[in-house]
Design an enzyme around this catalytic site. Structure first.
Site, PDB file in Angstrom:
ATOM      1  N   ASP A 115      21.346  35.983 -13.874  1.00 47.96           N
ATOM      2  CA  ASP A 115      20.059  36.268 -14.510  1.00 47.96           C
ATOM      3  C   ASP A 115      19.528  37.621 -14.047  1.00 47.96           C
ATOM      4  OD1 ASP A 115      17.605  35.128 -16.021  1.00 47.96           O
ATOM      5  OD2 ASP A 115      16.771  35.786 -14.110  1.00 47.96           O
TER       6      ASP A 115
ATOM      7  N   CYS B  31       0.826  -1.208   0.000  1.00 54.48           N
ATOM      8  CA  CYS B  31       0.000   0.000   0.000  1.00 54.48           C
ATOM      9  C   CYS B  31       0.859   1.258   0.000  1.00 54.48           C
ATOM     10  CB  CYS B  31      -0.894   0.044   1.243  1.00 54.48           C
ATOM     11  SG  CYS B  31      -1.983  -1.365   1.450  1.00 54.48           S
TER      12      CYS B  31
ATOM     13  N   ARG C 181      -7.163   0.458   8.095  1.00 49.04           N
ATOM     14  CA  ARG C 181      -6.537   0.395   9.409  1.00 49.04           C
ATOM     15  C   ARG C 181      -5.120  -0.172   9.281  1.00 49.04           C
ATOM     16  NH1 ARG C 181      -8.658  -3.418  14.413  1.00 49.04           N
ATOM     17  NH2 ARG C 181      -6.901  -3.000  15.833  1.00 49.04           N
TER      18      ARG C 181
END
Length: 495
Positions: free
Chosen positions: A442, A34, A41
């Site tokens: 930049d 899972c 649970r």
């Protein structure tokens, strides 16, 4: 992380979705694995095992949970923040390299023998490259089964399986359902308005929250190349050049996912197209870690609090991004779009877009090998830089792909005439996904730094940025959000 049992167990007890994709939880009694956030649970600690990937859990004999679908969770951010051989291999596997070139081709890309690579992959992710590719194929098959009406034979080959029997056996093993049962079960759970019968595949791209998508999509919209990219109906759309053909993707952002509508010439390209869209939007980033690290800086703290969860506007093609960075040297974003549009019109292959105004696929570097200077309306020095880059990409002197070594790529780029630190860092940041790239020269970074009271000189700003590591690319994105610029407007204002 999967080796720290206590930390993983706490994440499972808390059902913390932030850890989805970092590891999977396998239950010895049910033989199911899972997500950490699975709503069921939690089992007893003695019955739990943790694995780094779904492939490792499948190899150990576990099958995916039908409720939380761990095989569909966001990818692990770990592979996008590391530059070692395992991380590079994982990025290439996600792009479908094993399906196209085999394990031998994958090993050659990262510069190792097959035996060395398999040993490293087993030690770190618990599975060999073939097993990882198999897990990816099974997930792609599941998506196609559940979201389209494609015949199962077409699904099998589109997902990368070599036979129908292999497809059926894998789906039954991984999902504990036959393909027919999986499709019947999905009919009551998913919106199936867009199916393959209309030529469109529609799916959700999962994303870790928080997800501040305005700066990401605003940047993509502001720099969109005419004919290749557009914004239509609240979605960013663009053409794709894929291993077996072309495609068109439409991406619409939501707070917890991105809706993706995809059309491809060849269904074998679906997996690669989805991986490249995730890479374009930087969806596998770990925003919690980035927020925690950058919020500690007083200068950046206000920006972080204002819009946590920034993503880097990346690319679907590293060569395309590199060429566009050179085209954008010392000019405005609008001028860069114009230069790129001229090249696309002259050298890009045409594409039919029934739903919008996309007309071309951005040309490959090979298509630009004999580029005519008539299409390059900028100084000769930059023409030479572009020609040198194209030649280096075609000759293999510069290697830019999802599995390349970031520092080696920087060094290769800096050896080319006219490519300096700004260009190399922008390519590393947006093309290669290096989370610690920092284009300190930049102009937008400099302006934002002054507004926030950060050091004004380059040397002092670089010293200050050492505390932002390894997330300086994300610090750059946050600095850009401080500007009153089109890159921060989503939906974009009318031009």
């Amino acid at each position: 992380m999967h080796t720290d049992f206590d930390r993983c167990y706490r994440a499972v007890q808390a059902k913390d979705a932030r850890f989805d994709g970092w590891f999977v939880t396998a239950v010895l009694t049910t033989r199911i694995y899972c997500r950490p956030s699975c709503p069921v649970r939690p089992p007893y600690a003695r019955n739990m095992r943790f694995y780094p990937t779904a492939a490792a859990a499948q190899r150990a004999g576990f099958r995916a949970c039908k409720r939380c679908r761990p095989d569909a969770s966001p990818g692990s951010p770990e592979w996008n923040v590391r530059g070692d051989v395992v991380a590079r291999a994982m990025r290439l596997i996600a792009d479908g390299t094993v399906d196209r070139e085999g394990v031998t081709g994958l090993a050659g890309r990262v510069g190792y023998t097959v035996r060395q690579l398999e040993r490293l992959m087993h030690a770190e992710v618990g599975a060999a490259p073939l097993a990882l590719a198999r897990a990816q194929r099974s997930q792609m098959a599941r998506v196609l089964i559940e979201t389209t009406d494609m015949p199962f034979g077409d699904v099998a080959f589109a997902a990368g399986f070599s036979s129908i029997r292999q497809f059926n056996d894998t789906v039954r093993t991984v999902c504990d359902l036959t393909p027919t049962s999986l499709r019947q079960r999905a009919r009551t759970r998913f919106d199936r308005d867009d199916t393959v019968r209309t030529g469109v595949m529609s799916l959700r791209l999962p994303v870790r929250t928080p997800f501040s998508y305005e700066g990401l999509f605003g940047h993509l919209a502001a720099s969109a190349v005419p004919g290749v990219e557009e914004v239509r109906g609240g979605a960013y759309r663009r053409t794709l050049r894929l291993p077996h053909g072309t495609g068109i993707v439409s991406l619409r952002p939501h707070p917890d996912h991105v809706r993706c509508r995809l059309v491809v010439d060849d269904f074998r390209d679906l997996s690669a197209a989805i991986a490249r869209c995730r890479r374009l939007l930087d969806l596998d980033a770990d925003p919690e870690a980035i927020v925690d690290a950058l919020s500690a800086d007083e200068g950046l703290g206000v920006l972080i609090a204002k819009a946590p969860g920034q993503r880097i506007p990346r690319t679907v093609d590293e060569h395309e991004l590199a060429i566009r960075v050179v085209l954008g040297q010392q000019v405005s974003m609008e001028a860069a779009r114009t230069h790129a549009g001229r090249i696309v019109t002259a050298y890009g292959s045409t594409i039919n877009d029934a739903d919008g105004g996309l007309t071309h696929v951005f040309p490959a570097a090979a298509d630009l090998s004999d580029i005519d200077v008539r299409h390059l309306a900028f100084p000769k020095s930059r023409q030479r830089s572009l020609a040198s880059l194209i030649a280096a990409l075609n000759d293999g002197d510069v290697v830019l792909d999802s599995g390349c070594d970031w520092n080696a790529a920087r060094n290769q780029l800096l050896e080319l005439p006219g490519i300096g630190p700004w260009s190399a860092e922008m390519i590393a940041m947006r093309g290669l996904g290096d989370p610690d790239a920092f284009p300190v020269t930049d102009l937008g970074v400099a302006v934002a730094a002054r507004q926030l009271g950060l050091p004004a000189t380059l040397r002092l700003l670089v010293e200050r940025s050492s505390s932002w590591r390894p997330w300086r690319s994300y610090a750059t994105q946050h600095l850009w959000t401080a500007l009153d610029h089109a890159v921060n407007h989503w939906p974009p204002k009318e031009r």
